[in-house]
Design a protein around this motif. Structure first.
Motif, PDB file in Angstrom:
ATOM      1  N   PRO A 575       0.531  -1.016  -0.094  1.00 36.81           N
ATOM      2  CA  PRO A 575      -0.206  -0.262   0.081  1.00 36.81           C
ATOM      3  C   PRO A 575       0.613   1.137  -0.276  1.00 36.81           C
ATOM      4  N   VAL A 576       0.240   2.398  -0.677  1.00 33.92           N
ATOM      5  CA  VAL A 576       1.006   3.889  -0.699  1.00 33.92           C
ATOM      6  C   VAL A 576      -0.342   4.587   0.353  1.00 33.92           C
ATOM      7  N   SER A 577       0.370   5.536   1.492  1.00 31.02           N
ATOM      8  CA  SER A 577      -0.645   6.226   1.357  1.00 31.02           C
ATOM      9  C   SER A 577       0.393   7.504   1.749  1.00 31.02           C
ATOM     10  N   ALA A 578       0.364   8.889   0.958  1.00 25.90           N
ATOM     11  CA  ALA A 578       1.083   9.905   1.148  1.00 25.90           C
ATOM     12  C   ALA A 578       0.937  11.395   0.425  1.00 25.90           C
ATOM     13  N   SER A 579       1.626  12.154   0.909  1.00 25.87           N
ATOM     14  CA  SER A 579       0.964  12.963   0.399  1.00 25.87           C
ATOM     15  C   SER A 579       3.263  13.906   0.586  1.00 25.87           C
ATOM     16  N   TYR A 580       2.304  14.997  -0.313  1.00 24.22           N
ATOM     17  CA  TYR A 580       3.725  16.669  -0.109  1.00 24.22           C
ATOM     18  C   TYR A 580       2.815  17.944  -0.240  1.00 24.22           C
ATOM     19  N   GLU A 581       3.677  18.837  -0.652  1.00 27.75           N
ATOM     20  CA  GLU A 581       3.360  20.305  -0.885  1.00 27.75           C
ATOM     21  C   GLU A 581       4.864  20.540  -1.540  1.00 27.75           C
ATOM     22  N   VAL A 582       3.848  21.562  -2.185  1.00 26.73           N
ATOM     23  CA  VAL A 582       4.722  22.563  -3.465  1.00 26.73           C
ATOM     24  C   VAL A 582       4.278  24.156  -3.006  1.00 26.73           C
ATOM     25  N   ASP A 583       4.783  24.990  -2.940  1.00 25.75           N
ATOM     26  CA  ASP A 583       4.884  26.910  -2.965  1.00 25.75           C
ATOM     27  C   ASP A 583       5.564  26.990  -4.183  1.00 25.75           C
ATOM     28  N   GLU A 584       4.940  28.173  -4.866  1.00 25.46           N
ATOM     29  CA  GLU A 584       6.096  28.432  -5.771  1.00 25.46           C
ATOM     30  C   GLU A 584       5.664  30.377  -6.609  1.00 25.46           C
ATOM     31  N   ILE A 585       6.499  30.473  -6.942  1.00 29.89           N
ATOM     32  CA  ILE A 585       6.724  31.905  -7.337  1.00 29.89           C
ATOM     33  C   ILE A 585       7.188  32.050  -9.375  1.00 29.89           C
ATOM     34  N   TYR A 586       6.855  32.389  -9.620  1.00 26.89           N
ATOM     35  CA  TYR A 586       7.602  33.080 -11.533  1.00 26.89           C
ATOM     36  C   TYR A 586       7.736  34.637 -11.592  1.00 26.89           C
ATOM     37  N   THR A 587       7.858  34.421 -12.663  1.00 29.41           N
ATOM     38  CA  THR A 587       7.864  36.174 -13.132  1.00 29.41           C
ATOM     39  C   THR A 587       8.755  35.848 -14.589  1.00 29.41           C
ATOM     40  N   GLU A 588       8.522  36.392 -15.194  1.00 30.12           N
ATOM     41  CA  GLU A 588       7.483  36.313 -16.793  1.00 30.12           C
ATOM     42  C   GLU A 588       8.070  37.603 -17.552  1.00 30.12           C
ATOM     43  N   PHE A 589       8.507  38.352 -18.005  1.00 31.95           N
ATOM     44  CA  PHE A 589       9.337  39.307 -18.668  1.00 31.95           C
ATOM     45  C   PHE A 589       9.159  39.253 -20.397  1.00 31.95           C
ATOM     46  N   SER A 590       8.853  40.210 -20.952  1.00 34.36           N
ATOM     47  CA  SER A 590       9.714  40.406 -23.184  1.00 34.36           C
ATOM     48  C   SER A 590       9.692  42.033 -22.629  1.00 34.36           C
ATOM     49  N   PHE A 591      10.877  41.959 -23.847  1.00 29.21           N
ATOM     50  CA  PHE A 591      10.894  43.072 -24.181  1.00 29.21           C
ATOM     51  C   PHE A 591      11.386  43.281 -25.734  1.00 29.21           C
ATOM     52  N   PRO A 592      10.996  43.882 -26.533  1.00 23.69           N
ATOM     53  CA  PRO A 592      10.889  44.221 -27.652  1.00 23.69           C
ATOM     54  C   PRO A 592      12.058  44.984 -27.428  1.00 23.69           C
ATOM     55  N   VAL A 593      12.915  44.988 -28.009  1.00 18.03           N
ATOM     56  CA  VAL A 593      15.094  45.732 -27.673  1.00 18.03           C
ATOM     57  C   VAL A 593      15.257  46.748 -29.007  1.00 18.03           C
ATOM     58  N   LEU A 594      14.333  45.904 -30.121  1.00 18.44           N
ATOM     59  CA  LEU A 594      14.755  46.182 -31.258  1.00 18.44           C
ATOM     60  C   LEU A 594      12.751  46.508 -31.860  1.00 18.44           C
ATOM     61  N   ALA A 595      12.992  47.319 -33.296  1.00 14.98           N
ATOM     62  CA  ALA A 595      12.158  46.878 -34.526  1.00 14.98           C
ATOM     63  C   ALA A 595      11.303  46.260 -34.483  1.00 14.98           C
ATOM     64  N   SER A 596      12.520  44.668 -34.758  1.00 17.29           N
ATOM     65  CA  SER A 596      12.072  43.689 -34.964  1.00 17.29           C
ATOM     66  C   SER A 596      12.628  42.420 -34.429  1.00 17.29           C
ATOM     67  N   LEU A 597      13.206  42.599 -33.223  1.00 15.84           N
ATOM     68  CA  LEU A 597      13.346  41.441 -32.024  1.00 15.84           C
ATOM     69  C   LEU A 597      12.436  41.814 -30.883  1.00 15.84           C
ATOM     70  N   ASP A 598      12.715  40.848 -30.538  1.00 18.51           N
ATOM     71  CA  ASP A 598      11.347  40.137 -28.979  1.00 18.51           C
ATOM     72  C   ASP A 598      12.683  39.618 -28.184  1.00 18.51           C
ATOM     73  N   LEU A 599      13.111  39.962 -27.237  1.00 14.33           N
ATOM     74  CA  LEU A 599      12.988  39.212 -26.410  1.00 14.33           C
ATOM     75  C   LEU A 599      12.784  38.524 -24.952  1.00 14.33           C
ATOM     76  N   SER A 600      12.981  37.520 -24.659  1.00 14.51           N
ATOM     77  CA  SER A 600      11.533  36.712 -23.512  1.00 14.51           C
ATOM     78  C   SER A 600      12.464  36.785 -22.084  1.00 14.51           C
ATOM     79  N   ALA A 601      12.018  36.258 -21.294  1.00 12.74           N
ATOM     80  CA  ALA A 601      13.006  35.492 -20.174  1.00 12.74           C
ATOM     81  C   ALA A 601      11.572  35.320 -18.718  1.00 12.74           C
TER      82      ALA A 601
END
Length: 967
Positions: A575-601
C-alpha cells in the motif's frame, strides 16, 4: 511605416495559422478582420507557453493547436486518441493495451493504468508531459493499480473541448514540474448560446462498436454566461481471437511462443528413488530430472519411472505451449459518463466570478487467459508459490513420492481453463471543481489583468479481479491431506489430471478468490497571476507576468490484502498513502528591444516538502528580419519532481526477459561471448528458461531527487507574400523547427535485458552489473530487484516541419492542405554504469518504437455546406533485434539475420460532411479511418497481440457516422 509592416505580417500569419486547416489557436479571441484600407488593432491573447497577453500568435515558443473543426475532421471521440496521432507523439496508454496487472506493475509505482489514455511528447514518457485544463493542472490518474504521475485523458470528455494547444517545448519556468517534454493545454467551451445535440456511431471490421452522444446547452446575458454539457461514450471490445495475427502464438505472428503454463500440466522434477552414479539422486547434473507433460486425451495419468516419456507423458517442448492469445482483448471495452458546467458572472465592470465543475465516470474491462498455477522454486515469484511442495499422499499425485521444493522439484504448472479467463473491471470517478475571480485594474495609464483560482480535483478507482487464486490455500491443498482435512473447506488440489480430468467445483471454490484493489489521487491548488504592460519601448510595449501557486498532492493505493501478504497468485503489491506540498513563485518578461526583435525571459522558484527547492529559467527571442519571416528560439532549464508512486511504491513486475543462456525454442549453449558468464552463474549448457515472465521486485525510492533538463528550440516561420491573396493561393506558410532535450538524473529502473547481457559478457559474477542476478534450481533466474533511482541521462533531438495552404474561392469550391511532420534524429538513454538502453531511433523494443519519421497530411475541399477531407498518416519503418526474439526460426530472423524489419506503414482516412442538411442547423458526417484496412506490421518481440499498440492503428477499417443539430 515599419510598425505598420510588422503589424501587417503579424496579421497575415495570424490569419494563416488560425484559419488554415491546422491553424487554430485562439481564433475566437482574436480581433475581427479589419475592413479593407483600415488600420488594424490587434487584441491581446494568451497562448500556451507564456502567461503574458500579447498580439503575436507566432511567439518565441512552438505551439500547435487543434480547434473544434480540426478535431471533428479526425472522426475520433477521445482526447487521448487525438493527441496520440500527433507527429510529435510517442507511445502512451490507450484502449488497445490489455494488461491489468497479470504482468505485474512497472517500477514507477504508477501501476498499469488499465483503461486510461495518456499523452507522450518527444518519446520521453507521459510523466514528462504536463496536462492543463484552461491553464490549470489536471489531477493524475489512478486506475487502482498504483499512484501515477500521468494524467488520464479519458477523464476529460471531448464534448467540452473548445480547442487543444500543444506546446512543443520545455516550460518548467512557466508551469513548474513535469513540463520537460512539453505541455498540453485543453481549453474548454466557455460561451455557448442555444442547444446542440451530437450523436455518433462507428465500428471496426471485426467489431468494437463505438457510440457517443452529448447534449450542450448554453446561454448568456448582459453580465453572465453559462454552459452545461452531458455526454455518454461506449466502446465495445474486440477479441484477440478475431484477428489471425493475434490469435496464434506461432513464429511469425508477432506473439511470443505461447506459455509454459498449460492445461495438460508441466512437471519438471527429479525422481529421488532412482540410483545414480553421481553424489546424490537429485544433483543438478544427474539424468533423473524430467520435464514432461501429459499426452492430449489422457483421462488417467500413468507414469513409468523407467521411461518418463512413455505411458501417458511426453517430453515437454515448444509444441506443448499454451495459446493464450484468443482470450485477450484486441480492443478493451469502456464506458464513460460525464457532466460539465461552467458559468461566469460580472461582479462589477472590473471583476468577474468564474465557476466550473466536472464529474466523469469510467468503467472498463481487461481480460486475460485463465490464471496459470506455478508452484515450486521455478515459479520464480519470490513468494509463497516458490516454497510449495506436493505431498506424496496427495490423492492425485501419480509419482508416489513428495515433490519437494527444497530438493527434487523445480516447477509444476497447470492452467485450469475450466475456471474461466481472468477478468479485471475498473470503475473510476473523477471530480473537478474550480472557482475564482479575474479582472483588471489600472495603474496610471496602464491596465493590468489578474486572476485567482482555487481548484480541487480527485480521481479515485477500484479494480475487481475475478478468477485469481489464493496461493496460501493452494499450499495447504497440495500438502499433507491429513492437515488439509482439519481446515474447513480445504479440498486436496489436483494439478495432475490435465484436461481429461478437470478440477472439481469444490477444488476451484477453495482456491479461487475475488480481489479488490483501490487507489485515489487528490490535487488541491491555489493560484494567483497578474499580467500587463510595464513601459513603452518605441512604438511597442514591454510586458510582464508574475504569480504564486500552492499545490498539495495526496495519493493512496490499497491493494487487496492478499496482494499485500503475498497470498495472491497475482503480483505482490504494497500500500501507499502519502502526500506532499509545493509552493512556487514565478515571473516572466517580454521586451521589444529592437523594431524587429523581441526578447523574453522567465524564472520560477519551487519549494517541495519532499526534497527541497529548485529554480528553473527560460529565455527566448522572436526576430522578424523581413516582412515574410519570423525566426524564433528558446533555451530553458526544467525539472520533474519524483511523484508519490516513484517515491513510495513497492510492487512486482513480470519482466519479459529473454535469457541469453537458453530460452524457449533456443536452448543452450549460449553464444560464445556469453557462455562463460552463463556457466559461472550455474546455467547448464542445455539450459532452457522455464518462464519468460521472470518476476522482478520493483518500486520507489524515498531518496529520489528531481530530474533536471536543458532544452532549446530554434525555428523559422515563413509566410510569403507571394502566396497570399493570389489567384492560386489565399494563404501559404511554412515552419521548420529544431528541438534538443537533455535530461540528467533521470528517474528510472535499469534496463534488465541490457544489464543481464552486460553481466554475462563480464563473466556473470563479481561485477556491479551482476548484482541483481542470481540463479536457482535448474539454472533459472531468481527474481531480481530493480528499484528506481536517478540513474542516468536521456538525450533526444529532431526537427518538426509544418506547412499550410488554402486556395481561393473557385466556382467548384475551395481547397486546402496542411502537413505536420517530425523527424527524430537521435534518442539515447544511458545509465550511471554506462549501459545504453536498447531504446533508440528506429528500434522496436518493449512494445514501443521511435520511428525516424512520422508525418500527417490533410487535404480538404469545401463548397457551400459541403466539406470533404482526406488524411494520410505515415510512420517510417523500424526494426527489432532478433536476439530478443525467444522463438528460433521466426520469419524475419532466420539464420544469422540481426534485425527483423517492421516496414513503413501508411494509414488513409476520409470524411464527408453536409451542413444544414435537410434543415438549418443539422450537420451530417460520414467517414472511414484506415479506409484501405492497412494492418500493422508483425512484431516478433511484442507481447499479447503481436504488434505495437502505442504506435500503430488496429487492423482493419473503422467507419463512422455522426449527426449534430444545433438550435
Amino acid at each position: 511605416m515599419k510598425a505598420l509592416r510588422r503589424q501587417s505580417l503579424t496579421r497575415a500569419i495570424q490569419l494563416s495559422l488560425l484559419l488554415s486547416l491546422p491553424g487554430i489557436a485562439a481564433a475566437q479571441d482574436a480581433a475581427a478582420p479589419a475592413q479593407p484600407g483600415s488600420a488594424t488593432t490587434l487584441d491581446t491573447v494568451t497562448v500556451t507557453g507564456s502567461r503574458i497577453k500579447q498580439t503575436n500568435v507566432v511567439t518565441a515558443q512552438p505551439v500547435y493547436v487543434l480547434d473544434r473543426s480540426k478535431i471533428e475532421a479526425t472522426g475520433l471521440q477521445s482526447v487521448g486518441d487525438l493527441l496520440q496521432q500527433l507527429s510529435s507523439s510517442g507511445k502512451a496508454l490507450n484502449a488497445k493495451f490489455n494488461s491489468s496487472g497479470n504482468f505485474g506493475y512497472p517500477p514507477d509505482g504508477g501501476g498499469i493504468g488499465a483503461g486510461s489514455a495518456q499523452v507522450d511528447l518527444r518519446n520521453l514518457g507521459s510523466q514528462r508531459t504536463l496536462v492543463l485544463v484552461d491553464g490549470v493542472r489536471w489531477v493524475n490518474e489512478s486506475s487502482a493499480s498504483g499512484v501515477s504521475g500521468s494524467a488520464d485523458l479519458n477523464t476529460i470528455p471531448l464534448a467540452i473541448v473548445e480547442r487543444i494547444e500543444v506546446l512543443e517545448d520545455g516550460a518548467s519556468a512557466i508551469y513548474g514540474s513535469d513540463a520537460i517534454a512539453g505541455v498540453v493545454n485543453i481549453i474548454t467551451r466557455r460561451k455557448f448560446d442555444g442547444a446542440e445535440v451530437h450523436a455518433y456511431y462507428g465500428e471496426y471490421e471485426d467489431g468494437g462498436e463505438t457510440t457517443e452522444a452529448s447534449l450542450t446547452i448554453g446561454g448568456s446575458g448582459e453580465r453572465w454566461s453559462g454552459i452545461f454539457t452531458a455526454s455518454y461514450f461506449e466502446q465495445q471490445e474486440i477479441s484477440s481471437g478475431s484477428w489471425e495475427q493475434s490469435r496464434f502464438p506461432t513464429p511469425g505472428t508477432g506473439v511470443r511462443g505461447g506459455s509454459s503454463g498449460i492445461p495438460q500440466g508441466r512437471f519438471f522434477f527429479c525422481d529421488p528413488t532412482r540410483p545414480t552414479t553421481g553424489v546424490g539422486g537429485c544433483d543438478a547434473d544427474t539424468e533423473n530430472w524430467y520435464d514432461v507433460t501429459l499426452n492430449n486425451g489422457t483421462t488417467t495419468p500413468v507414469f513409468d519411472p523407467t521411461n518418463p516419456n512413455g505411458g501417458t507423458y511426453n517430453q515437454f517442448d515448444l509444441s506443448d505451449r499454451f495459446n493464450f492469445a484468443p482470450y485477450n482483448f484486441l480492443l478493451t471495452p469502456s464506458k464513460r459518463k460525464s457532466i460539465f458546467a461552467s458559468a461566469t458572472y460580472d461582479l462589477s465592470d472590473d471583476v468577474r466570478l468564474h465557476v466550473k465543475g466536472l464529474y466523469n465516470n469510467r468503467t472498463s474491462t481487461n481480460q486475460a487467459a485463465p490464471e496459470p498455477i506455478f508452484v515450486g522454486p521455478g515459479a520464480g515469484t519470490g513468494g509463497i508459490a516458490d516454497t510449495i511442495s506436493i505431498h506424496q499422499d496427495n490423492p492425485f499425485n501419480p509419482f508416489g513420492y513428495t515433490l519437494d521444493a527444497n530438493s527434487n522439484l523445480l516447477v509444476v504448472t497447470r492452467r485450469p481453463v475450466e475456471v474461466g479467463p481472468r477478468i479485471f473491471h475498473q470503475d473510476v470517478d473523477t471530480t473537478y471543481f474550480n472557482i475564482g475571480l479575474d479582472g483588471t485594474f489600472g495603474i496610471g495609464d496602464r491596465t493590468l489583468g489578474w486572476d485567482a483560482n482555487y481548484a480541487h480535483s480527485e480521481n479515485k478507482a477500484t479494480q475487481e479481479f475475478l478468477n485469481g487464486y489464493n496461493v496460501a490455500k493452494m499450499k495447504l491443498a497440495l500438502g499433507d491431506p491429513a492437515i488439509c482435512a482439519l481446515v474447513a473447506g480445504c479440498t486436496p488440489l489436483d494439478l495432475f489430471g490435465g484436461q481429461g480430468r478437470p478440477m472439481t467445483q469444490d477444488q476451484i471454490d477453495y482456491i479461487r478468490t475475488r480481489q479488490i484493489d483501490s487507489s485515489k489521487q487528490v490535487l488541491d491548488l491555489f493560484q494567483g497571476n497578474i499580467t500587463g504592460d510595464l513601459f513603452d519601448i518605441g512604438d511597442r510595449t514591454a510586458g510582464f507576468a508574475a504569480g504564486v501557486e500552492h499545490r498539495r498532492y495526496r495519493g493512496d493505493f490499497n491493494p487487496d490484502p492478499l496482494r499485500q501478504t503475498g497470498e495472491s497468485q497475482d503480483s505482490f503489491a504494497a500500500p501507499v498513502s502519502a502526500s506532499y506540498e509545493v509552493d512556487e513563485i514565478y515571473t516572466e518578461f517580454s521586451f521589444p528591444v529592437l523594431a524587429s526583435l523581441d526578447l523574453s525571459a522567465a524564472i520560477r522558484y519551487s519549494d517541495y516538502s519532499t526534497f527541497g527547492n529548485e529554480t528553473t529559467g527560460k529565455v527566448g527571442f522572436r526576430w522578424q528580419p523581413i516582412e515574410d519571416v519570423v525566426v524564433r528560439g528558446t533555451y530553458s532549464t526544467g525539472f520533474r519532481a519524483p511523484n508519490l508512486g516513484e517515491l513510495f511504491g513497492l510492487t512486482q513486475f513480470g519482466a519479459t526477459l529473454v535469457d541469453p543462456c537458453g530460452s524457449t525454442g533456443r536452448p543452450g549453449p549460449a553464444s560464445p561471448d556469453l557462455a562463460a558468464g552463463c556457466a559461472a552463474q550455474g546455467a547448464p549448457p542445455n539450459f532452457v528458461q522455464a518462464n519468460t515472465q521472470i518476476t522482478t521486485f520493483t518500486g520507489g525510492n524515498p531518496d529520489l531527487q528531481p530530474e533536471t533538463s536543458d532544452s532549446w528550440t530554434f525555428g523559422v516561420v515563413y509566410a510569403p507574400s507571394w502566396g497570399t491573396d493570389q489567384a492560386w493561393s489565399d494563404r501559404l506558410d511554412f515552419e521548420v523547427g529544431y528541438y534538443n532535450i537533455e535530461i540528467e538524473d533521470a528517474i528510472q529502473a535499469r534496463d534488465l535485458q541490457a544489464l543481464l547481457e552486460t553481466c554475462l559478457r563480464e563473466g556473470g559474477v563479481n561485477s556491479i552489473n551482476c548484482t541483481p542476478f542470481t540463479r536457482g534450481a535448474g539454472g533459472n533466474l531468481n527474481p531480481p530487484n530493480n528499484f528506481l533511482d536517478n540513474l542516468g541521462s536521456i538525450k533526444t533531438d529532431g526537427v518538426d516541419i509544418k506547412a499550410n495552404w488554402a486556395g481561393p474561392e473557385w466556382s467548384w469550391g475551395r481547397l486546402n492542405a496542411s502537413l505536420q511532420s517530425t523527424y527524430v534524429n537521435d534518442y539515447e538513454a544511458v545509465d550511471v554504469d554506462g549501459n545504453r538502453s536498447q531504446r533508440e531511433v528506429g528500434i522496436e523494443v518493449d512494445d514501443s518504437a521511435i520511428p525516424e519519421w512520422q508525418t500527417n497530411v490533410q487535404l480538404g475541399w469545401t463548397r457551400g455546406d459541403f466539406n470533404a477531407g482526406w488524411t494520410v498518416r505515415y510512420i517510417s519503418s523500424v526494426k527489432e533485434d532478433c536476439d530478443n526474439v525467444p522463438v528460433a526460426g521466426a520469419p524475419g530472423c532466420l539464420g544469422d539475420t540481426e534485425f527483423n524489419e517492421l516496414g513503413s506503414t501508411t494509414f488513409n482516412d476520409a470524411q464527408f460532411n453536409w451542413s444544414n442538411a435537410f434543415t438549418e442547423g443539422l450537420k451530417l458526417t460520414v467517414g472511414v479511418n484506415n479506409i484501405f484496412g492497412k494492418e500493422p506490421p508483425v512484431c516478433l518481440t511484442c507481447s499479447l497481440n503481436g504488434y505495437d499498440a502505442g504506435t500503430y492503428d488496429l487492423p482493419g477499417a473503422f467507419w463512422y457516422v455522426s449527426a449534430d443539430y444545433r438550435f
